[in-house]
Design an enzyme around this catalytic site. Structure first.
Site, PDB file in Angstrom:
ATOM      1  N   HIS A   1      -7.917  -5.222  -0.705  1.00  0.00           N
ATOM      2  CA  HIS A   1      -6.659  -4.551  -0.394  1.00  0.00           C
ATOM      3  C   HIS A   1      -5.730  -5.442   0.422  1.00  0.00           C
ATOM      4  O   HIS A   1      -4.520  -5.230   0.441  1.00  0.00           O
ATOM      5  CB  HIS A   1      -6.939  -3.248   0.355  1.00  0.00           C
TER       6      HIS A   1
ATOM      7  N   SER B   1       0.847  -1.194   0.000  1.00  0.00           N
ATOM      8  CA  SER B   1       0.000   0.000   0.000  1.00  0.00           C
ATOM      9  C   SER B   1       0.887   1.250   0.000  1.00  0.00           C
ATOM     10  O   SER B   1       1.667   1.444  -0.933  1.00  0.00           O
ATOM     11  CB  SER B   1      -0.943  -0.043   1.204  1.00  0.00           C
TER      12      SER B   1
END
Length: 671
Positions: free
Chosen positions: A642, A527
């Site tokens: 994610h 991320s």
């Protein structure tokens, strides 16, 4: 790179051409990694760890029961279940299964991933269950009856969206959802808060609060604490600023007059504030408590529960019925205390001794009822011990996680590297004690969004890296909050390069200490940590022998137009602003790739179902590198969100791919 982006077509998440390209890249990566004899062994060992039946089942107390969500080899999608404390104390508790996600997915033909539940207080009879397709942030919501263990026909139900929902009473909820034009912000989160009554059309639910379209989100919630029942709404103007309002009688808004950048909430008679800048003479990073009613009347007398110094920071706090448990960091080492309000102010004492270079975290309390707490203690080489206790009485270990890798001959050390501007940056090194020559090492970093990287036991890292002779390091770089708000602010916006410089300094220090060499040093991050990996690739390729970037943020000139990207402008800057665009262009990995610069081997990993960081970041970067003549491996899960994986099987494969790649390029033993 020119202003014209030739790979925009790869931003079409489920476009036919884009998915065909993904399939080709996945096949290349599989050919390069899954045929390696190390891959299958790694995958199987990591799956064993993920499915470990002896790991601690952490719980949340709701009334008489302790609730837990559990996955294992027999239940890959998992079960939501509950038990009693009496049963939980046993080595093999009896669990009541409330909802079987594997059975539900098979019945409905959907790849459901558990996304949590909000259980109604105080009867704990109904829940608002959230289910994600493939692990995305967007969820569907369904009302569930815990006694009947079934969804409620005609109950509260919300279609797929990044919904926020919570109970007010047995027939009413606060709701923020995708209800058509104007209901979402530019970041894709709810813009309105509605009070929705059972049995009425959701479109007719009364709007009690609205944020602006350019804001990040709006939220509303009911505080059911007995004797202190109140309603609140908030407006997040960006990732780090929000306004808080008491929703008074007649839906009248009463602004809580606290700085927008401060954390703030009400608990019983207290207003609790964590200022991020100096406020009322109190330094950033403090923990303050005010009498709530007196504060609304204008009294600004604060009880100082924690005041930082140059080496300490607030890590967290938890309430019990009569006390507050305070977690702080001193040079990234945990301290834990109990604070108690009294007629002469707040008293404090130590709750537990935490071993050096370890972490302690309160995992649960029951603040409306008792002074019960669950305290988890672990470290890089120390499996978790979960203790149960009541403040004022002795605690007892109630669960012990097994050791899942051989830690004999390994040690944990903390060092400080000197960054480019002279800042001392702490980092941890876990690896063979007394090794007299450099060996393979893996360095992890994040450096953003106030994240804190504290010591913790990872059987995956232990099995795949440490037990095979590698050294593991964790960098506490700026952008996090290991030293409070100033540590985060130091790497905001145009100063993001400070986080990059810190990480590079740690990498150089590992080499200078003889722990590793550039050719045997791998790095990994996900991320925002994936942005860090991209920055290292283009800025300091000479420092590393391999790079793994997971669900990475890499195109910093279009990130604000992709999925949730607009919500991060406060962290990075606005590409549409003349003031911010130059520094974003300078730090954007995608825009600074070069044909004539040698890059270390790179593995990019993402997920088609990631609706937070767009998979286009990784796709376009892989395509650009290939166009420039560089070799790059790319892997994209079709599910996983994610987090990159929707179940343990996917997670084991993902980790095995990454570690196989790292061992291929960094070696299999000491240099």
């Amino acid at each position: 790179m020119t202003a014209e982006d030739p790979f925009l077509w790869l931003e079409d998440v489920e476009g036919e051409a884009a998915l065909a390209w993904v399939g080709e890249r996945n096949a290349e990566t599989a050919a390069a990694l899954t045929g390696d004899p190390r891959f299958e062994a790694l995958r199987d060992e990591l799956r064993e760890v993920l499915d470990d039946a002896d790991r601690i089942p952490y719980t949340v107390r709701r009334g008489a029961h302790l609730y837990n969500f559990w996955r294992d080899a027999d239940r890959p999608k998992g079960v939501w279940r509950r038990t009693t404390l009496e049963q939980y104390r046993k080595d093999d508790p009896v669990w009541e299964v409330l909802l079987d996600i594997d059975a539900l997915a098979a019945q409905e033909g959907e790849e459901w991933v558990w996304a949590g539940a909000r259980v109604r207080y105080p009867d704990h009879r109904r829940a608002l269950v959230q289910l994600s397709r493939g692990g995305s942030d967007a969820v569907v919501v369904r009302e569930f009856d815990l006694a009947e263990r079934a969804f409620v026909a005609g109950g509260f139900e919300v279609a797929e969206a990044k919904t926020r929902i919570g109970w007010i009473d047995e027939d009413t909820v606060f709701l923020g959802a995708d209800l058509g034009p104007g209901s979402l912000t530019a970041s894709g989160y709810p813009r309105t808060v509605r009070r929705w009554r059972r049995g009425t059309p959701v479109e007719d639910a009364r709007i009690v609060f609205e944020a602006e379209a350019a804001d990040v989100s709006a939220a509303g919630w009911h505080d059911p604490t007995p004797g202190h029942e109140r309603d609140f709404v908030s407006r997040s103007t960006d990732f780090f600023h929000h306004e808080l309002y008491l929703l008074a009688e007649g839906d009248r808004l009463v602004r809580i007059d606290v700085p927008d950048d401060a954390g703030k909430y009400a608990y019983r008679q207290w207003l609790v504030v964590t200022p991020k800048t100096t406020w009322l003479g109190h330094p950033a990073g403090s923990l303050l408590a005010f009498d709530f009613d007196a504060f609304l009347a204008g009294d600004r007398t604060a009880h100082v529960l924690f005041a930082p110094d140059g080496r300490t920071a607030l890590a967290g706090h938890s309430w019990t019925r009569h006390h507050l448990i305070l977690e702080t960091l001193a040079d990234v080492a945990t301290r834990i205390e109990v604070l108690t309000p009294g007629p002469d102010g707040w008293s404090r004492r130590s709750l537990a001794d935490v071993p050096p270079l370890s972490s302690a975290t309160v995992t649960d309390t029951d603040p409306d009822v008792s002074d019960e707490y669950f305290l988890d203690v672990d470290g890089y080489l120390q499996p978790s011990t979960l203790a149960h206790g009541h403040i004022g009485a002795a605690s007892e270990p109630i669960k012990q996680a097994p050791a899942r890798f051989d830690a004999r001959g390994l040690s944990v050390r903390q060092f400080f590297a000197t960054s480019a501007d002279g800042t001392q940056v702490p980092y941890f090194v876990i690896g063979p004690a007394g090794r007299d020559r450099p060996g393979p090492a893996l360095l992890y970093g994040y450096g953003g969004f106030r994240d804190q990287q504290t010591p913790g036991y990872s059987p995956l890292t232990g099995r795949a890296w440490l037990a095979r002779g590698g050294t593991y390091a964790v960098a506490n770089i700026r952008g996090g909050s290991e030293y409070g708000p100033a540590w985060h602010r130091a790497a905001l916006g145009a100063n993001r390069v400070r986080a990059f410089e810190d990480f590079a300094a740690v990498a150089a220090d590992l080499t200078a200490r003889g722990i590793t060499t550039p050719g045997r040093l791998g790095i990994t991050g996900a991320s925002n940590g994936g942005l860090l990996m991209g920055a290292m690739l283009v800025r300091h390729p000479e420092l590393f022998g391999a790079v793994v970037a997971k669900v990475p943020l890499l195109d910093m000139l279009r990130y604000h137009r992709l999925l949730a990207g607009a919500s991060w402008v406060a962290e990075y800057g606005d590409p549409d602003s003349e003031a911010d665009r130059p520094h974003l262009e300078a730090l954007s990995p995608y825009h600074n790739l070069s044909a004539d610069r040698p890059y270390p081997p790179l593995l990019l990993m993402t997920s088609t179902r990631d609706d937070r960081v767009h998979p286009g970041h990784a796709r376009k970067t892989a395509a650009r590198l290939r166009e420039l003549g560089h070799r790059v491996l790319f892997h994209e899960n079709t599910d996983g969100g994610h987090g990159g994986a929707g179940d343990n099987e996917q997670a084991a494969v993902n980790h095995a791919l990454a570690y196989t790649f790292l061992w291929q390029h960094l070696g299999t033993g000491p240099a």
